[in-house]
Design an enzyme around this catalytic site. Structure first.
Site, PDB file in Angstrom:
ATOM      1  N   HIS A 247      50.257 -19.039 -57.769  1.00  0.00           N
ATOM      2  CA  HIS A 247      50.763 -17.705 -58.097  1.00  0.00           C
ATOM      3  C   HIS A 247      51.900 -17.356 -57.136  1.00  0.00           C
ATOM      4  CE1 HIS A 247      50.303 -13.110 -58.413  1.00  0.00           C
ATOM      5  NE2 HIS A 247      50.914 -13.550 -59.491  1.00  0.00           N
TER       6      HIS A 247
ATOM      7  N   ASN B 199      46.105 -12.025 -68.679  1.00  0.00           N
ATOM      8  CA  ASN B 199      46.319 -10.835 -67.861  1.00  0.00           C
ATOM      9  C   ASN B 199      46.849  -9.762 -68.794  1.00  0.00           C
ATOM     10  OD1 ASN B 199      45.613 -12.450 -65.737  1.00  0.00           O
ATOM     11  ND2 ASN B 199      47.570 -12.312 -64.664  1.00  0.00           N
TER      12      ASN B 199
ATOM     13  N   GLU C 240      42.797 -10.635 -65.708  1.00  0.00           N
ATOM     14  CA  GLU C 240      43.255  -9.412 -65.043  1.00  0.00           C
ATOM     15  C   GLU C 240      43.288  -8.284 -66.046  1.00  0.00           C
ATOM     16  OE1 GLU C 240      46.897  -9.434 -62.846  1.00  0.00           O
ATOM     17  OE2 GLU C 240      46.405 -11.285 -61.766  1.00  0.00           O
TER      18      GLU C 240
ATOM     19  N   ARG D 109      37.715 -14.184 -58.940  1.00  0.00           N
ATOM     20  CA  ARG D 109      38.921 -14.944 -59.211  1.00  0.00           C
ATOM     21  C   ARG D 109      39.888 -14.776 -58.049  1.00  0.00           C
ATOM     22  NH1 ARG D 109      44.287 -13.298 -61.741  1.00  0.00           N
ATOM     23  NH2 ARG D 109      44.567 -13.273 -59.478  1.00  0.00           N
TER      24      ARG D 109
ATOM     25  N   TYR E 199      47.157  -5.487 -69.626  1.00  0.00           N
ATOM     26  CA  TYR E 199      47.050  -4.136 -69.085  1.00  0.00           C
ATOM     27  C   TYR E 199      47.350  -3.037 -70.091  1.00  0.00           C
ATOM     28  CZ  TYR E 199      46.879  -6.237 -64.419  1.00  0.00           C
ATOM     29  OH  TYR E 199      46.511  -6.963 -63.312  1.00  0.00           O
TER      30      TYR E 199
ATOM     31  N   GLU F 180      50.551 -16.508 -65.372  1.00  0.00           N
ATOM     32  CA  GLU F 180      51.668 -15.812 -66.009  1.00  0.00           C
ATOM     33  C   GLU F 180      53.013 -16.542 -65.963  1.00  0.00           C
ATOM     34  OE1 GLU F 180      50.357 -11.201 -65.295  1.00  0.00           O
ATOM     35  OE2 GLU F 180      51.635 -12.122 -63.788  1.00  0.00           O
TER      36      GLU F 180
END
Length: 512
Positions: free
Chosen positions: A147, A334, A406, A103, A336, A193
């Site tokens: 991005h 994404n 991500e 990606r 985390y 995002e």
């Protein structure tokens, strides 16, 4: 103090019990994932490519930010990981590790330096060479159109994303990408995002283009935190939908690709079982997720947002509502970590009219009395939180298709013996497999990141890469970390992974 300790104990115990249904060792291999599932890793153009002033590239809003006194790290992506010059050897590294997918993001300012009009032949050649090398190695290509690479010239001309003019320019840029690369690229993401970029770029001003206004952000020279975050997301959704419509009408039949949008997500637990904290958590989810997903599924923003934001939240015309509805084939995530959410009664007078979705700290209420929600900064390694996020989306929006675009761990010492990263990735991959077995339609997973690069938060002092980069030398030597060898063994050799059931959550309350 006693009450504080009780709240911490309750929240920690509750989070740890969430995986109590797992009563035996979890054992799996690469072969346990569904057919067509692709494992990969990712980079982003400004953070990886470097060559900021080479090959016809023009400055983007990111360049402007890193070269300003607002850059808290004092470092730039002018050279970054030097991927512009080293991408051929990097693709060979991907092959050696066994990556099934890659990606990457395309730099708008490298491909079309003027923002619109003429295509830069050197930029076109760079991306064609990269794509051809990936095809040669049999690596699936997951290309992202945007991005934070907005050409600065468009920001200067009309304010970039806060103007509806961006919709036409972004669609034209996407058209070039589909036309030039779509014969080999079948997986497109329009934007990464937007929910997070709204907060960072237009509310507190911590990200390019550094728009904010007092007292909601600091160190900004332009901006209006009250309305610009909503304008940014509104125009992002319309630009995305326009691009999807173009792809489906002009390219999809021949190129047979898919196209989607990416979200920043973290799972949110109520800090206590009190009603006000539970309600605050639901409001936070609405602003974090529903802000983007509700229009894409139902054609309008959530009613909760309309009540809280009022006139500040733009409206869709009937045509725009129809254009946005179902304008995606998948949603990229994404993800985390997880966090706690608490009701926040200590609202500053006047702050209530500001942008409601400050993703890092506040979900502000209305002047009338709706309390806002504060996301507390506890740190978690919480794969079950990703499972719960996927379940929430399924319950709220139906059986959507997802790619985890991500997920990763950033160390500060840059060690090659990165056991903590292996531990983190192991747990989240296991969590994804559990989610799939429970009905989630997840079709891919991308580690952030393929190699060390310029990080948005931390510059070159934070190391997310499977591959280490020596930024102190002109050579920018690449060295696969232990995590790269572990990932390679999992992907190429079908290595067995075993995890005990109590592995799932580590929580730090040091900042709560």
């Amino acid at each position: 103090m006693a009450r504080h300790i009780q709240l911490i104990f309750f929240s920690a115990a509750w989070a740890l019990l969430l995986w109590a249904q797992c009563v035996s060792t979890l054992r799996f291999t690469r072969g346990d994932f569904p057919d067509g599932f692709a494992f990969g890793a990712g980079t982003a153009a400004y953070q990886y490519e470097g060559a900021a002033a080479e090959g016809g590239r023009s400055p983007s809003i990111w360049d402007t930010y890193t070269h300003s006194d607002r850059n808290m790290y004092g470092e730039t992506g002018d050279i970054a990981s030097d991927g512009y010059h080293k991408c051929k050897q990097d693709v060979k590294l991907m092959r050696d590790i066994g990556l099934e997918a890659y990606r990457f993001t395309i730099s708008w300012s490298r491909l079309i330096p003027g923002g619109r009009g003429a295509v830069n032949p050197k930029g076109l050649q760079f991306y064609n060479n990269l794509i051809n090398d990936l095809v040669k190695e049999g690596i699936q290509i997951n290309a992202v159109l945007y991005h934070m690479d907005l050409p600065q010239i468009l920001e200067d001309e009309y304010g970039g994303w806060i103007s509806p003019k961006i919709i036409e320019d972004f669609t034209a840029y996407a058209n070039v990408c589909f036309h030039e690369f779509g014969d080999r690229v079948a997986h497109w993401t329009t934007m990464l995002e937007p929910n997070a970029l709204a907060q960072g770029g237009y509310d507190n001003g911590g990200l390019p283009p550094n728009h904010c206004s007092y007292p909601f952000g600091s160190n900004c020279t332009v901006g209006n935190s009250t309305i610009e975050p909503y304008l940014f997301v509104h125009h992002s959704l319309l630009a995305h939908a326009s691009t999807v419509s173009l792809y489906r009408q002009k390219y999809k039949a021949a190129q047979k690709g898919i196209i989607g949008l990416n979200l920043y997500t973290m799972w949110l637990y109520p800090f206590t079982d009190c009603k006000i904290d539970i309600e605050a958590t639901e409001r936070a989810k609405t602003f974090l997720y529903g802000w983007i997903l509700h229009p894409l599924v139902f054609g309008d923003y959530p009613e909760t947002m309309r009540k809280i934001a009022g006139f500040r939240l733009p409206s869709f015309s009937s045509y725009e509502s129809e254009l946005v509805t179902h304008a995606f084939d998948f949603i990229g995530l994404n993800h985390y970590t997880s966090s706690y959410t608490s009701n926040r009664p200590d609202t500053i007078e006047g702050r209530l009219q500001d942008f409601t979705a400050d993703l890092a700290t506040l979900f502000r209420g209305t002047k009338d009395a709706t309390p806002s929600a504060k996301i507390l900064p506890g740190k978690m390694v919480d794969p079950h939180g990703l499972e719960l996020t996927l379940e929430y989306f399924q319950d709220k929006y139906g059986n959507l298709t997802f790619y985890i675009q991500e997920n990763g761990y950033g160390g500060s010492d840059g060690t090659l013996n990165d056991l903590e990263r292996i531990d983190y990735l192991t747990k989240y991959i296991a969590g994804i497999l559990k989610a799939i077995r429970n009905g989630a339609d997840v079709r891919g997973y991308s580690v952030w990141s393929f190699m060390d690069q310029y990080e948005i938060f931390g510059g070159f002092k934070t190391h997310y890469g499977l591959v280490a980069v020596d930024f102190d030398t002109e050579e920018q030597r690449r060295q696969p970390r232990r995590s790269a060898h572990w990932y390679s063994d999992f992907l190429k050799n079908n290595a067995v992974i075993e995890l005990e059931c109590d592995f799932t959550t580590k929580i730090s309350h040091s900042q709560i």
